[in-house]
Design an enzyme around this catalytic site. Structure first.
Site, PDB file in Angstrom:
ATOM      1  N   GLU A 429       0.836  -1.221   0.000  1.00  0.00           N
ATOM      2  CA  GLU A 429       0.000   0.000   0.000  1.00  0.00           C
ATOM      3  C   GLU A 429       0.866   1.264   0.000  1.00  0.00           C
ATOM      4  O   GLU A 429       0.571   2.241   0.676  1.00  0.00           O
ATOM      5  CB  GLU A 429      -0.958  -0.021   1.203  1.00  0.00           C
ATOM      6  CG  GLU A 429      -2.167   0.890   1.061  1.00  0.00           C
ATOM      7  CD  GLU A 429      -2.919   0.730  -0.241  1.00  0.00           C
ATOM      8  OE1 GLU A 429      -3.258  -0.411  -0.607  1.00  0.00           O
ATOM      9  OE2 GLU A 429      -3.143   1.748  -0.914  1.00  0.00           O
TER      10      GLU A 429
HETATM   11  C1  LIG Z   1       2.353  -9.972   0.644  1.00  0.00           C
HETATM   12  C2  LIG Z   1       2.103  -8.899  -0.362  1.00  0.00           C
HETATM   13  C3  LIG Z   1       0.795  -8.552  -0.660  1.00  0.00           C
HETATM   14  C4  LIG Z   1       0.547  -7.584  -1.632  1.00  0.00           C
HETATM   15  N1  LIG Z   1      -0.750  -7.310  -2.009  1.00  0.00           N
HETATM   16  C5  LIG Z   1      -0.964  -6.573  -3.122  1.00  0.00           C
HETATM   17  C6  LIG Z   1      -2.274  -6.480  -3.695  1.00  0.00           C
HETATM   18  O1  LIG Z   1      -3.248  -7.035  -3.176  1.00  0.00           O
HETATM   19  N2  LIG Z   1      -2.429  -5.776  -4.849  1.00  0.00           N
HETATM   20  C7  LIG Z   1      -1.378  -5.154  -5.453  1.00  0.00           C
HETATM   21  O2  LIG Z   1      -1.577  -4.549  -6.495  1.00  0.00           O
HETATM   22  N3  LIG Z   1      -0.116  -5.207  -4.923  1.00  0.00           N
HETATM   23  C8  LIG Z   1       0.098  -5.896  -3.790  1.00  0.00           C
HETATM   24  N4  LIG Z   1       1.360  -5.988  -3.260  1.00  0.00           N
HETATM   25  C9  LIG Z   1       2.450  -5.269  -3.901  1.00  0.00           C
HETATM   26  C10 LIG Z   1       2.994  -4.122  -3.050  1.00  0.00           C
HETATM   27  O3  LIG Z   1       2.083  -3.076  -3.013  1.00  0.00           O
HETATM   28  C11 LIG Z   1       4.366  -3.736  -3.661  1.00  0.00           C
HETATM   29  O4  LIG Z   1       5.276  -4.766  -3.312  1.00  0.00           O
HETATM   30  C12 LIG Z   1       4.851  -2.393  -3.187  1.00  0.00           C
HETATM   31  O5  LIG Z   1       4.067  -1.383  -3.747  1.00  0.00           O
HETATM   32  C13 LIG Z   1       6.316  -2.137  -3.543  1.00  0.00           C
HETATM   33  O6  LIG Z   1       6.575  -2.396  -4.895  1.00  0.00           O
HETATM   34  P1  LIG Z   1       7.816  -3.331  -5.284  1.00  0.00           P
HETATM   35  O7  LIG Z   1       7.667  -4.590  -4.531  1.00  0.00           O
HETATM   36  O8  LIG Z   1       7.901  -3.415  -6.762  1.00  0.00           O
HETATM   37  O9  LIG Z   1       9.071  -2.574  -4.725  1.00  0.00           O
HETATM   38  P2  LIG Z   1       9.899  -1.450  -5.490  1.00  0.00           P
HETATM   39  O10 LIG Z   1       8.966  -0.441  -6.057  1.00  0.00           O
HETATM   40  O11 LIG Z   1      10.867  -2.092  -6.402  1.00  0.00           O
HETATM   41  O12 LIG Z   1      10.673  -0.768  -4.282  1.00  0.00           O
HETATM   42  C14 LIG Z   1      11.923  -1.256  -3.759  1.00  0.00           C
HETATM   43  C15 LIG Z   1      12.499  -0.194  -2.820  1.00  0.00           C
HETATM   44  O13 LIG Z   1      12.758   1.010  -3.558  1.00  0.00           O
HETATM   45  C16 LIG Z   1      12.080   2.108  -2.995  1.00  0.00           C
HETATM   46  N5  LIG Z   1      11.600   2.989  -4.058  1.00  0.00           N
HETATM   47  C17 LIG Z   1      10.951   2.659  -5.181  1.00  0.00           C
HETATM   48  N6  LIG Z   1      10.669   3.755  -5.903  1.00  0.00           N
HETATM   49  C18 LIG Z   1      11.143   4.805  -5.227  1.00  0.00           C
HETATM   50  C19 LIG Z   1      11.165   6.218  -5.437  1.00  0.00           C
HETATM   51  N7  LIG Z   1      10.582   6.774  -6.491  1.00  0.00           N
HETATM   52  N8  LIG Z   1      11.766   6.986  -4.506  1.00  0.00           N
HETATM   53  C20 LIG Z   1      12.324   6.447  -3.417  1.00  0.00           C
HETATM   54  N9  LIG Z   1      12.336   5.129  -3.156  1.00  0.00           N
HETATM   55  C21 LIG Z   1      11.754   4.328  -4.045  1.00  0.00           C
HETATM   56  C22 LIG Z   1      10.921   1.500  -2.191  1.00  0.00           C
HETATM   57  O14 LIG Z   1      10.504   2.350  -1.126  1.00  0.00           O
HETATM   58  C23 LIG Z   1      11.535   0.198  -1.705  1.00  0.00           C
HETATM   59  O15 LIG Z   1      12.252   0.412  -0.526  1.00  0.00           O
HETATM   60  C24 LIG Z   1       1.632  -6.914  -2.259  1.00  0.00           C
HETATM   61  C25 LIG Z   1       2.954  -7.257  -1.923  1.00  0.00           C
HETATM   62  C26 LIG Z   1       3.186  -8.248  -1.009  1.00  0.00           C
HETATM   63  C27 LIG Z   1       4.624  -8.636  -0.733  1.00  0.00           C
END
Ligand SMILES: Cc1cc2nc3c(=O)[nH]c(=O)nc-3n(C[C@H](O)[C@H](O)[C@H](O)COP(=O)(O)OP(=O)(O)OC[C@H]3O[C@@H](n4cnc5c(N)ncnc54)[C@H](O)[C@@H]3O)c2cc1C
Length: 570
Positions: A429
């Site tokens: 989220e």
């Molecule tokens: C158990 C679980 C349940 C989930 N449920 C859902 C769901 O129901 N529906 C859904 O759509 N998604 C869901 N998600 C996805 C979740 O919302 C994402 O994992 C989350 O938004 C982060 O995206 P990412 O994993 O690609 O990390 P990334 O975006 O790759 O981020 C990696 C790191 O980089 C940082 N970062 C990235 N971009 C920036 C920026 N612009 N500036 C500074 N820092 C940055 C982040 O803060 C983080 O520390 C779920 C994930 C999990 C693990």
């Protein structure tokens, strides 16, 4: 020890800290008066304590699994979900016209905290449904509303949110799932979504996926994205679940925690869907529900923190180790050691702060439905409620492990499960880093007005409290004043310099809010008792952290980028 919803804390905070009476005095929420609030909290507490909490361990030990393309949920989850639905809890926030209770968000947040503390994996299912109901209420056409809302509100059908893809996480605008128009007004959706919470289950008649996808003429980035409702089973002429749609669960993720919540990789292969909102305005629709969803996740953190604190307290009261300084005047157990007492006090004090911030945010958003100033307050508090609530969930659960000593590392106590389960809440989220950036960028676009209004309120209260509680009121007033200076300094920074200190700034703000809420609680208690003693602990020991945080918040980004990527490996 079994989880027990902290019912008396809710009543105290609603009455004395966040001024819930204001919400009940509005025409919109006039029915949610004191008696109704008490009855709702009582009923939700029974469900959480007696039905959900006993399932938490089983969900961890017997995770949801995929069999023949369908999810088999953890033992007891199906029956418990039926009871949640029967109690009307899925439609807590839904409009009464759609079969919902139309409760204030503040009250729904209390319920969400209890359910999350009792069994986070299961609580996620009704939470996902709540989000979908809200999106449809605001943005779907009448036909979709009439067909889907009654079934979602009753729990007959469930809902999911599909944003994330392998190349599109924090950057939702990078998504590649495609939508094409059909002649009958429907759309075909093709693409793969990952990490979809409760993407399937074995207890609802249908699963309705809200999917973000791009039409051929949708531009790059977030502006070109549309939102679609894509059901697992296509509704037949009578509106019942009919033929299977072209979508499937490819696999379930193996996770650190929340094992009872199936996290699905979803494949959409020309699946039929219907537009929600206008074409290319999918992100606008998502923004409508973002506040509630973020507050809901903040409450998840608070719920797990509460449960972890209760468990650690019970263990510390029982475990005997070494001679304690209190001797015969104490319990004889490790809770009498100063360092153990410190850990438990931190857990209790910070859980309380996170709960107060979230409920204050709920009140602001409820009042903000008819008042722009409250809306601005709510918008400002949202990233703090989400990030601080979930950071505290994680930190408190870690302390819970520490209080247990070696037994905390052994799964059978359950302390480790809280630490594992809470970990995800600061990631999904919108990661907490993204929340902090939102706070120092979008939420300060008013030049700091909403933040300053809050600081005015804190200073005025602390000033008035000096007469009765000078030892506590003084530090709170000074903290608010120093934070105001810090805010000015942050406003003077350019954006990336603000981002470098965003997490520290958010935490500093939460610390000062914590001082305010603990002070209010102490004052309302009158005779010095539990709340006053906890306030003293927090204000004298934990509040001062804001000073070092503000130093970081003002530093800018240059020292970060002075470190080369090689330096970070050395
Ligand atoms: C158990 C679980 C349940 C989930 N449920 C859902 C769901 O129901 N529906 C859904 O759509 N998604 C869901 N998600 C996805 C979740 O919302 C994402 O994992 C989350 O938004 C982060 O995206 P990412 O994993 O690609 O990390 P990334 O975006 O790759 O981020 C990696 C790191 O980089 C940082 N970062 C990235 N971009 C920036 C920026 N612009 N500036 C500074 N820092 C940055 C982040 O803060 C983080 O520390 C779920 C994930 C999990 C693990």
């Amino acid at each position: 020890m079994a989880y027990r919803a902290p019912v008396s804390d809710y009543a105290f905070i609603l009455d004395h800290v966040v001024d819930y009476a204001r919400v009940a005095s509005t025409a919109r929420f006039s029915e949610a008066d004191r008696d109704v609030v008490a009855a709702i909290i009582d009923e939700a507490a029974k469900l959480s304590n007696d039905v959900m909490a006993p399932l938490d361990r089983g969900g961890d030990l017997t995770p949801a699994r995929l069999e023949n393309g369908g999810v088999i949920s953890s033992p007891g989850f199906a029956d418990a979900f039926a009871q949640i639905a029967e109690g009307g809890w899925i439609g807590m926030l839904a409009e009464p016209d759609n079969g919902g209770m139309g409760l204030p968000l503040t009250l729904a947040s209390v319920v969400n905290e209890m359910m999350s503390g009792a069994c986070l994996s299961l609580a996620l299912e009704p939470l996902m449904c709540q989000g979908q109901i809200e999106a449809l209420e605001h943005h779907a056409c009448d036909e979709i509303k009439a067909l889907y809302l009654p079934k979602l509100v009753s729990g007959e059908w469930c809902g999911t949110m599909n944003l994330t893809e392998s190349g599109a996480g924090s950057d939702v605008g990078a998504l590649r799932t495609k939508a094409t128009r059909n002649d009958d007004g429907s759309y075909d959706i093709t693409g793969q979504k990952i990490y979809i919470t409760w993407g399937d289950n074995d207890f609802s008649g249908n699963i309705c996926h809200l999917v973000l996808a791009r039409l051929p003429d949708g531009g790059e980035g977030t502006k070109g994205i549309s939102l679609f409702l894509v059901p697992k089973f296509l509704p037949d002429a009578d509106g019942e679940a009919g033929d299977a749609n072209s979508l499937s669960v490819v696999s379930l993720e193996h996770k650190l925690g929340i094992h009872g919540s199936p996290t699905c990789v979803m494949d959409y292969n020309g699946a039929k869907g219907w537009l929600v909102g206008n074409e290319h305005e999918g992100m606008k629709c998502m923004f409508t529900m973002m506040n509630n969803a973020r507050l809901g996740v903040g409450m998840q953190g608070v719920g797990v923190a509460e449960a972890a604190t209760q468990k650690a307290h019970a263990y510390a009261m029982d475990r005997v180790q070494g001679r304690t300084p209190l001797g015969a005047d104490g319990t004889g157990a490790i809770i009498d050691h100063a360092d153990v007492r410190r850990m438990l006090a931190v857990m209790r004090a910070d859980t309380y702060v996170a709960r107060c911030i979230s409920l204050a945010c709920g009140v602001a958003l409820d009042l903000g439905r008819d008042d722009p100033e409250w809306q601005a307050r709510g918008a400002f508090l949202i990233p703090i409620a989400k990030a601080f609530g979930t950071d505290i969930g994680h930190e408190v659960a870690q302390l819970g492990v520490q209080v247990h000593g070696g037994m905390g590392f052994i799964e059978e106590t359950g302390a480790a499960q809280y630490a594992r389960d809470a970990r995800i809440t600061s990631i999904y989220e919108g990661t907490n880093g993204i929340q902090a950036m939102d706070l120092v960028a979008r939420k300060l676009m008013d030049g700091g007005d909403a933040a300053n209004a809050l600081l005015d309120e804190i200073e005025a209260f602390a000033e008035a409290a000096r007469a009765s509680l000078p030892e506590l009121a003084g530090p709170v007033w000074s903290a608010a004043e120093t934070l105001r200076e810090g805010l000015e300094a942050v406003l003077a920074l350019d954006l990336n310099d603000r981002f470098a200190g965003a997490t520290a700034f958010l935490r500093a703000f939460a610390r000062v809010l914590g001082g305010y809420y603990h002070l209010k609680s102490a004052l309302a208690e009158g005779e010095a008792g539990t709340r006053t003693r906890l306030a003293r602990f927090y204000i004298l020991r934990m509040l001062p952290e804001y000073t070092s945080l503000l130093v970081q918040a003002r530093l800018g980004a240059s020292d970060l980028y002075a470190l080369t990527t090689e330096d970070l490996l050395a």
